[in-house]
Design an enzyme around this catalytic site. Structure first.
Site, PDB file in Angstrom:
ATOM      1  CG  ASP A   1      -1.898  -1.120   1.234  1.00 52.33           C
ATOM      2  OD1 ASP A   1      -2.166  -1.662   0.144  1.00 52.33           O
ATOM      3  OD2 ASP A   1      -2.396  -1.468   2.321  1.00 52.33           O
TER       4      ASP A   1
HETATM    5  N1  URA Z   1      -1.130  -5.790   3.979  1.00 51.24           N
HETATM    6  C1  URA Z   1      -1.652  -4.536   3.961  1.00 51.24           C
HETATM    7  O1  URA Z   1      -2.714  -4.286   4.510  1.00 51.24           O
HETATM    8  N2  URA Z   1      -0.972  -3.598   3.296  1.00 51.24           N
HETATM    9  C2  URA Z   1       0.222  -3.809   2.693  1.00 51.24           C
HETATM   10  O2  URA Z   1       0.804  -2.891   2.131  1.00 51.24           O
HETATM   11  C3  URA Z   1       0.747  -5.118   2.742  1.00 51.24           C
HETATM   12  C4  URA Z   1       0.051  -6.100   3.382  1.00 51.24           C
END
Ligand code: URA
Length: 233
Positions: free
Chosen positions: A101
């Site tokens: 993310d």
């Molecule tokens: N899980 C999440 O919620 N976000 C990420 O970036 C990676 C794994």
């Protein structure tokens, strides 16, 4: 695909003339003259006819320390992308082996080798993705137990694979998951009304983010390719 079919297609000739090229020793496969075209050609095999290269692709494996705010995409109108941090002419060949993310930091792998990226990311490979997680409350025993057993995501009707949890403080843990569902870590904690306030990926399997790789920096690495994938070079 078979070498003779590819050579025929690339040179633009029929079967008989292709066979003649092979018989005359004009085709080289990974540097060796080949008289027969039955061999299967992989993405990274080098093919030449009369010294002219028809295919030559170097496998690339990049490890990058993603800073917060950078998006795990190849193109984005608004934000800096991980690809734009890799300032070499072959960066456009790369794809991501598992996204993070925008505000998650840490280990991102980019490659032009789809067999490797599939192996690294498909749940069946059971490669552990290791995250340092901080949440806005206490991580109770029931949370740890549920993560170890598997958490139900009702909307999708699925249960996450058993994860590993190492508690580091009341609100911090090292979490290892074996899948990469959309926002998986955040959604796992959200089931217990905990909000992830910081998320950092430390490792994917035995591939660890090197301590000396600063945020935004990258380097090439040689992956340990599982034997069942074979050598692609
Ligand atoms: N899980 C999440 O919620 N976000 C990420 O970036 C990676 C794994």
């Amino acid at each position: 695909m078979r070498l003779d079919r590819l050579v025929g297609k690339w040179v633009g000739i029929g079967k008989r003339r292709t066979r003649e090229l092979f018989e005359a020793g004009r085709v080289r496969f990974n540097g060796e003259v080949v008289a027969e075209g039955g061999v299967a050609v992989g993405t990274f095999d080098r093919v030449e006819v009369d010294g002219k290269i028809l295919q030559e692709r170097v496998p690339r494996y990049v490890i990058l320390n993603k800073p917060a705010g950078v998006v795990s995409a190849t193109v984005d109108e608004e934000h800096t992308t991980v690809i734009s941090l890799i300032d070499v002419e072959w960066a456009g060949e790369l794809h991501l082996a598992g996204r993070l993310d925008r505000f998650t930091t840490g280990l991102v792998v980019l490659t032009n080798d789809s067999r490797y990226s599939e192996w690294l990311t498909l749940p069946g490979s059971k490669v552990g993705k290791v995250y340092l997680v901080e949440v806005d409350g206490g991580i109770g025993e029931e949370v740890v137990a549920a993560f170890q057993k598997g958490v139900v995501f009702e909307k999708e009707g699925i249960t996450t694979a058993p994860a590993k949890v190492e508690l580091l403080a009341s609100n911090r843990c090292r979490l290892t998951i074996y899948e990469g569902k959309h926002h998986q870590v955040k959604r796992m904690f959200a089931r217990f009304e905990l909000k992830v306030v910081s998320l950092h990926r430390e490792a994917m399997g035995d591939l660890r983010l090197p301590d000396d790789l600063e945020g935004g920096a990258w380097r090439e690495f040689r992956p340990r390719i599982p034997t069942f994938l074979g050598s692609q070079t």
